[in-house]
Design a protein around this motif. Structure first.
Motif, PDB file in Angstrom:
ATOM      1  N   ALA A 190      24.105   6.514  32.302  1.00  0.00           N
ATOM      2  CA  ALA A 190      25.133   7.544  32.128  1.00  0.00           C
ATOM      3  C   ALA A 190      24.504   8.927  32.098  1.00  0.00           C
ATOM      4  N   ALA A 191      23.393   9.074  31.406  1.00  0.00           N
ATOM      5  CA  ALA A 191      22.699  10.362  31.368  1.00  0.00           C
ATOM      6  C   ALA A 191      22.238  10.772  32.757  1.00  0.00           C
ATOM      7  N   ARG A 192      21.735   9.795  33.522  1.00  0.00           N
ATOM      8  CA  ARG A 192      21.298  10.092  34.891  1.00  0.00           C
ATOM      9  C   ARG A 192      22.481  10.537  35.747  1.00  0.00           C
ATOM     10  N   LEU A 193      23.618   9.853  35.612  1.00  0.00           N
ATOM     11  CA  LEU A 193      24.798  10.190  36.406  1.00  0.00           C
ATOM     12  C   LEU A 193      25.314  11.584  36.061  1.00  0.00           C
ATOM     13  N   LEU A 194      25.244  11.944  34.790  1.00  0.00           N
ATOM     14  CA  LEU A 194      25.707  13.260  34.348  1.00  0.00           C
ATOM     15  C   LEU A 194      24.663  14.358  34.560  1.00  0.00           C
ATOM     16  N   ASP A 195      23.451  13.943  34.950  1.00  0.00           N
ATOM     17  CA  ASP A 195      22.333  14.878  35.105  1.00  0.00           C
ATOM     18  C   ASP A 195      22.086  15.631  33.798  1.00  0.00           C
ATOM     19  N   ARG A 196      22.081  14.860  32.715  1.00  0.00           N
ATOM     20  CA  ARG A 196      21.863  15.421  31.382  1.00  0.00           C
ATOM     21  C   ARG A 196      20.738  14.658  30.697  1.00  0.00           C
ATOM     22  N   ILE A 324      32.840   8.830  27.861  1.00  0.00           N
ATOM     23  CA  ILE A 324      33.225   7.456  27.550  1.00  0.00           C
ATOM     24  C   ILE A 324      32.808   6.622  28.747  1.00  0.00           C
ATOM     25  N   VAL A 325      32.083   5.547  28.480  1.00  0.00           N
ATOM     26  CA  VAL A 325      31.479   4.763  29.557  1.00  0.00           C
ATOM     27  C   VAL A 325      31.996   3.333  29.505  1.00  0.00           C
ATOM     28  N   ALA A 364      27.597   3.285  39.984  1.00  0.00           N
ATOM     29  CA  ALA A 364      28.005   4.117  38.856  1.00  0.00           C
ATOM     30  C   ALA A 364      28.787   5.313  39.387  1.00  0.00           C
ATOM     31  N   ARG A 365      29.878   5.661  38.694  1.00  0.00           N
ATOM     32  CA  ARG A 365      30.730   6.732  39.202  1.00  0.00           C
ATOM     33  C   ARG A 365      31.541   7.354  38.082  1.00  0.00           C
ATOM     34  N   ARG A 366      32.036   8.557  38.348  1.00  0.00           N
ATOM     35  CA  ARG A 366      32.915   9.256  37.408  1.00  0.00           C
ATOM     36  C   ARG A 366      34.356   8.995  37.814  1.00  0.00           C
ATOM     37  N   PRO A 373      37.383  17.553  29.671  1.00  0.00           N
ATOM     38  CA  PRO A 373      36.212  17.910  28.852  1.00  0.00           C
ATOM     39  C   PRO A 373      35.306  16.727  28.541  1.00  0.00           C
ATOM     40  N   VAL A 374      35.898  15.552  28.418  1.00  0.00           N
ATOM     41  CA  VAL A 374      35.129  14.332  28.192  1.00  0.00           C
ATOM     42  C   VAL A 374      35.069  13.559  29.506  1.00  0.00           C
ATOM     43  N   ALA A 375      33.874  13.341  30.011  1.00  0.00           N
ATOM     44  CA  ALA A 375      33.727  12.563  31.232  1.00  0.00           C
ATOM     45  C   ALA A 375      34.040  11.095  30.955  1.00  0.00           C
ATOM     46  N   VAL A 376      34.653  10.437  31.918  1.00  0.00           N
ATOM     47  CA  VAL A 376      34.865   8.989  31.843  1.00  0.00           C
ATOM     48  C   VAL A 376      34.103   8.371  33.013  1.00  0.00           C
TER      49      VAL A 376
END
Length: 396
Positions: A190-196, A324-325, A364-366, A373-376
């Motif tokens: 999830a961190a990788r997908l969000l680039d965070r 939320i994942v 993995a996808r958004r 404001p909250v990514a799912v």
């Protein structure tokens, strides 16, 4: 040194195995031996030289592992050619002792044996898989990776039940949590997908398969989780009840004359979606629901309502939520379950994009709206790769 790990997951009547490249996640061979100890078992193996599907009598886990080794020889890849780095074992319950993977030796086997009362359905089978692999691979390092380890970061207020403290201290009755290997993998993805940076993220992860759980993860560490001393607590599952008024146990014993063993069997194997709708296959449940089946609809509604309650609770625990994942079979593939579980939470900053949510995809996808404001996120889990990575990291 090779990065290949033979990952073994020994169940009470099954042995699942994968050959995994810890560096890339590639799995050139996977297999499953089922119905161990029954009149007729089944062995499936997929390797580079083809697929095997055969019926055979498998007396015990040693027979199962020997069948797997024969399949590697006949359908590839040859374990001699890949030069195994180690064997990684999934162990369900590590109690309060194991917060990290551990090299397997006689002392570890004794420690895991002492934990059998906490996981009588799982740890004995895990131990049998370990003992068999040690006999067949006496010169290869072997590592235990514990489902409970990820949740050892829980604070006392999160893992302590409101029972006399001596029950916790003398008998280990406390929250441990499970699915930890999955959570470790999914949080990092999830961190990788969000680039965070994972250390900067607050996540609510929903592991929804036949077994279901939720976790609140702050900075890569678990701060709360829905499963408890056993995997029975928490969300509604395929055959497990999840949260239940504890007085129901006494009621079932008093009014129906059920024994402790019968109640345990009911709550673990005859409840959840199976108890509500008569079946625990979520795909069949969805088809029945779409056809107007009232029992399937009620089961779906109860299932998603419980998820929503935990989302709200863990939002409060974390204070702020970045994503939320959803993961595991239902989490990854059921757009309807994702939508129902997050419906009407826009005031919390949670808003799905309908087209993204209903679009199929294996990566993995958004699935949230751009302005949510909250990514799912939907993140497929890969517990075998995580076990292989943790195994190689330890032996190195």
């Amino acid at each position: 040194m090779s990065d290949y790990v033979l990952v073994i997951n020994a169940g009470s009547s099954s042995l699942k195995y994968s050959l995994v490249d810890a560096a890339s996640g590639a799995a050139p061979a996977v297999g499953l031996v089922e119905q161990i100890g029954e009149a007729e078992g089944h062995h499936s193996h997929r390797g580079p030289d083809g697929e095997l599907s055969t019926k055979l009598k498998v007396e015990n886990h040693e027979d199962a592992l020997r069948a797997a080794l024969e399949a590697f020889s006949s359908h590839g890849p040859s374990l001699d050619d890949v030069e195994l780095a180690a064997i990684g074992h999934r162990v369900v319950h590590g109690g309060a002792r194991f917060g990290d993977p551990a090299l397997i030796d006689d002392e570890l086997v004794a420690a895991v044996t002492e934990l059998v009362p906490l996981a009588p359905l799982h740890n004995p089978a895990n131990l049998e898989g370990i003992e068999v692999a040690r006999r067949l691979f006496p010169d290869l390092r072997q590592v235990a990776v514990f489902d409970t380890a990820f949740h050892q970061t829980l604070a006392p207020e999160a893992y302590t039940y409101a029972l006399p403290l001596e029950l916790r201290d003398d008998h280990g009755i406390r929250r441990y949590g499970f699915h930890g290997t999955s959570y470790a993998f999914v949080a990092a993805e999830a961190a990788r997908l969000l680039d965070r940076d994972l250390a900067d993220l607050n996540l609510i992860v929903l592991h929804l398969g036949n077994g279901c759980s939720a976790a609140a993860i702050r900075g890569g560490e678990s701060v709360d989780t829905s499963m408890g001393m056993t995997p029975l607590e928490g969300l509604v599952m395929g055959t497990r009840s999840g949260d239940l008024d504890p007085a129901i146990h006494a009621h079932l014993a008093r009014e129906l004359g059920k024994s402790v063993a019968e109640i345990d069997q009911l709550l673990n194997h005859g409840s959840g979606l199976k108890g509500l709708a008569g079946g625990n296959d979520f795909r069949e449940l969805s088809e029945r629901r779409e056809a107007g089946d009232a029992r399937a609809q009620l089961a779906f509604d109860v299932y998603c309502h419980r998820i929503k309650k935990y989302v709200g609770a863990y939002y409060a625990v974390l204070g702020t939520v970045d994503a939320i994942v959803f993961t595991a079979g239902v989490g990854q593939h059921s757009a309807a379950a994702r939508a129902a579980s997050l419906a009407n939470l826009e005031r919390l900053g949670i808003e799905l994009d309908e087209s993204r949510n209903t679009a199929s995809g294996a990566d993995a996808r958004r699935v949230s709206a751009d302005d949510s404001p909250v990514a799912v996120l939907v993140v497929p889990t890969n517990e075998e790769w995580q076990i292989a990575r943790e195994t190689v990291a330890l032996i190195r």
